[in-house]
Design a protein around this motif. Sequence first.
Motif, short mmCIF file in Angstrom:
data_model
loop_
_atom_site.label_atom_id
_atom_site.label_comp_id
_atom_site.label_asym_id
_atom_site.label_seq_id
_atom_site.Cartn_x
_atom_site.Cartn_y
_atom_site.Cartn_z
N LEU A 398 0.84 -1.20 0.00
CA LEU A 398 0.00 0.00 0.00
C LEU A 398 0.88 1.25 0.00
O LEU A 398 0.59 2.23 -0.70
CB LEU A 398 -0.92 -0.02 1.22
CG LEU A 398 -2.09 0.97 1.22
CD1 LEU A 398 -3.24 0.43 2.06
CD2 LEU A 398 -1.68 2.33 1.74
N VAL A 399 1.98 1.21 0.77
CA VAL A 399 2.89 2.35 0.81
C VAL A 399 3.52 2.59 -0.55
O VAL A 399 3.56 3.72 -1.05
CB VAL A 399 3.98 2.12 1.88
CG1 VAL A 399 5.07 3.20 1.78
CG2 VAL A 399 3.37 2.12 3.27
N SER A 400 4.02 1.53 -1.18
CA SER A 400 4.69 1.71 -2.48
C SER A 400 3.72 2.20 -3.55
O SER A 400 4.11 2.96 -4.44
CB SER A 400 5.34 0.40 -2.92
OG SER A 400 4.38 -0.55 -3.32
N HIS A 401 2.47 1.80 -3.46
CA HIS A 401 1.48 2.26 -4.44
C HIS A 401 1.04 3.70 -4.16
O HIS A 401 0.43 4.33 -5.03
CB HIS A 401 0.27 1.33 -4.45
CG HIS A 401 0.50 0.06 -5.20
ND1 HIS A 401 1.32 -0.93 -4.75
CD2 HIS A 401 0.03 -0.37 -6.41
CE1 HIS A 401 1.36 -1.93 -5.63
NE2 HIS A 401 0.59 -1.62 -6.64
N SER A 402 1.32 4.19 -2.98
CA SER A 402 0.99 5.57 -2.63
C SER A 402 2.14 6.53 -2.89
O SER A 402 1.91 7.74 -3.04
CB SER A 402 0.60 5.66 -1.14
OG SER A 402 -0.50 4.82 -0.84
N MET A 403 3.36 6.01 -2.94
CA MET A 403 4.52 6.88 -3.10
C MET A 403 4.58 7.46 -4.52
O MET A 403 4.17 6.81 -5.48
CB MET A 403 5.80 6.11 -2.79
CG MET A 403 5.96 5.81 -1.30
SD MET A 403 7.48 4.90 -0.90
CE MET A 403 8.69 6.17 -1.24
N PRO A 404 5.07 8.68 -4.65
CA PRO A 404 5.13 9.34 -5.96
C PRO A 404 6.01 8.61 -6.97
O PRO A 404 6.95 7.89 -6.60
CB PRO A 404 5.72 10.72 -5.62
CG PRO A 404 5.42 10.92 -4.17
CD PRO A 404 5.50 9.56 -3.55
N THR A 405 5.73 8.84 -8.24
CA THR A 405 6.48 8.20 -9.32
C THR A 405 7.94 8.58 -9.27
O THR A 405 8.83 7.74 -9.47
CB THR A 405 5.90 8.60 -10.68
OG1 THR A 405 4.50 8.32 -10.69
CG2 THR A 405 6.57 7.83 -11.81
N THR A 406 8.24 9.85 -9.04
CA THR A 406 9.64 10.30 -9.03
C THR A 406 10.42 9.73 -7.85
O THR A 406 11.64 9.85 -7.81
CB THR A 406 9.71 11.83 -9.00
OG1 THR A 406 8.96 12.32 -7.87
CG2 THR A 406 9.14 12.42 -10.27
N LEU A 407 9.72 9.13 -6.91
CA LEU A 407 10.38 8.46 -5.79
C LEU A 407 10.29 6.94 -5.95
O LEU A 407 10.40 6.20 -4.98
CB LEU A 407 9.74 8.90 -4.46
CG LEU A 407 9.78 10.40 -4.19
CD1 LEU A 407 9.14 10.72 -2.85
CD2 LEU A 407 11.20 10.94 -4.24
N ARG A 408 10.05 6.52 -7.20
CA ARG A 408 10.02 5.11 -7.59
C ARG A 408 8.75 4.39 -7.14
O ARG A 408 8.71 3.16 -7.13
CB ARG A 408 11.26 4.36 -7.09
CG ARG A 408 12.60 5.02 -7.42
CD ARG A 408 13.75 4.12 -7.03
NE ARG A 408 15.03 4.79 -7.16
CZ ARG A 408 15.67 5.39 -6.15
NH1 ARG A 408 15.13 5.39 -4.94
NH2 ARG A 408 16.82 5.98 -6.35
#
Length: 732
Positions: A398-408
């Motif tokens: 859930l965290v990775s899907h919430s993190m911005p694209t420029t932060l991978r």
Amino acid sequence: MNKKIFILFASVVCGGALFTSCNDLDADKYFVDRTTIENVFEEATRSEQWLAEAYSYLRGGNAEVSSKGDTGGGGGDWNPFNFDDDMYYGDRDRSPEFGGDLKDAVWASYNGFHEGLYDESVSQNSWTYCYRGIRQASIFIQNIYMNKELSQEEIEDYRGQARFLRAYYYWLLLRKYGPVPIMPDEGEDYTLSYAKLARERSTYEEVANYISDEMIKAAKELKALGGVKDPRDQDKVARPTVGAALATRAIVYIYAASPLANGQLQNGQHPAGVTDAVAKALKNFDGTPLLGMEYDESKWARAAAACRDVMELNTYELYHEPAVTTPTEVYAKTVPCYEDGDFSEKTWLEGGYSDIDPMLSYRNLFNGTVRAYENPEFIFGRINNVSYADPNLGIGALVSHSMPTTLRGWNTHGLTQKMVDAYYMKDGSDAPGARSEWGEGDGSERLVGWTTRNDIIRDNKYPELLIGARTGGQNVSLQYVQREPRFYASVAFSGSTWELYGDPSAGNRFKQIFYYRNDGNGYVNNFKYLRTGIGCKKFYHPYDYLATGGHDYSHVMVKDEMAIRYADILLMYAEALNELTRSYEIASWDGSTTYSISRDVNEMKRGIRDVRRRAGLPDYTAEEYGNPNLLRAKIKRERMIEFLGEAKRYFDLRRWMDAPVEESKTIYGLDVFQTKDAKSTDYTNRNKFMQVVPITNLSATFSDKMYFWPIKHSELKRNSKLVQNPGWTYND
């Protein structure tokens, strides 16, 4: 071999869910070394392995990818029950040209899920595995007494764990499917024909009472109280305690008292836009109604008493962090809470918030800072819910899907404007212009304008935007300033800062992220953008980062899922009391005392004040406490805020029967098609991005068939007495 044991074991090894067709099986051959079931339960190690298998069916957050199904309490990157009118996912609505497939483009998308485009074959692992878990636990309960290596105390505790699991699986089934068949504790004789094995659905009240009775038995057998008084050892923290059993019982009774199961009435009237059509349609073939047809206020009193049982254990409390007086890299100096003349004058131990940091208290509860074994608020849940082996599961996903694209990150999970509007200002008032697009609110307009460098550095006007010892928060919309602390712990608003302190590359740390079109994280011509321009930061830790992007969770801090936490019990206690018009005398779970249960304002405050002060907000007013309708709305809003992303909102809206209204409201967000230039070069229109607009690619609809999940056709064919949920089909 004892026939009863033989029947129980055979029902587990066969492949079916509710019934099997294994008439020619010899149970013994399914033990690798042909060991008898007696020997299994005579040995401690083998008995523990059997119990571990009963636990295993709680795994999983993704209904289709997980090997065990969606039987857990929530979490995961897209477990659809974790998303509703508050939060959405956007990575499964992509069309085939963007790498999706037909399944992604239909039911698995947020829109497909919210339009009821799933069918009777979708997300059915939970039915299968819950019943397998029930059987596995039943065999254990029936046979653990034979153990020759465990002490009597250990045997009782293990039996209590298995009894809890069996009842908890029934609870998960009840919550998702509605009333289900209750299987005999001793098992079924699999040699009988399907016709003789057929079993009808028990009523909602029967299932609720069965779970309650079993949880009381479990509470008497379990040897750990739970909480701060008597916690499980660190390596056993995921095992149930007395508190977990009583808390589950309380939740089940709250659901049984709510309109969907209790006459479809709320304070004597149908909730807005609701009829009793579902209750009339959901009945067994003999005409027996499966939902309550007449309102029974005493069910609310029963639920309140069950919550009180948990509270009177005096072993749970809300997690909190002390105030920060000297800022560090990670922690900014605590922003003083609103001076309300009440909480502001007292320390935490005195019943106030003068010496705590509400934002950190809420943020650190979820992001991995505090683990379950040291968390006084944790009651029950799956532990270590970050999956490195399966990238589709866990809170880490859930965290990775919430993190911005420029932060991978995936940059696809976000919040709706309705969710943003739910958060209060720091003084407990509504945000200016909140809910105005729906024709609600107080008639005020949304704020325009942006924070400046001088606001942050020279004037210290918005300390809530500071990150650690650094500055931050420049060029942020004034709609996002001076909000309550939970807002800053949960909302990734445009202009919020992502720390990524753990990233070894200094250039990737401390990034202020905006969601303007073509600005790196805003709208682009693929699926990786926030449909509303509003992201989610709940569960994110300042040291979390993605080294290679996508499914690399190796640098995401482990976060323990809390399926049940103490704040839930407190708010449910107040909710139940608020519905009462007279007094009830109800015995405690163990019969040691009798509670006088009524709509007592001081008792309701016991359930509300701790949640409000941990959030850094003043208490409700005397007028709000005095008016049941006002307080009901306040409690519902409190739950929406407090439990964002914890798989509760979806089920709350259904039990309250608010879904027909709330899920049909237009979804609003920001104008994500606006570029940064529209803000910076045109002063008169510089709030274009912040203009709240309908989000046409997020659908909002509800039909009565969506109150309960459909039962799969194979189960209906296998069990001739099993009725389908209203609105769904019986045959392929």
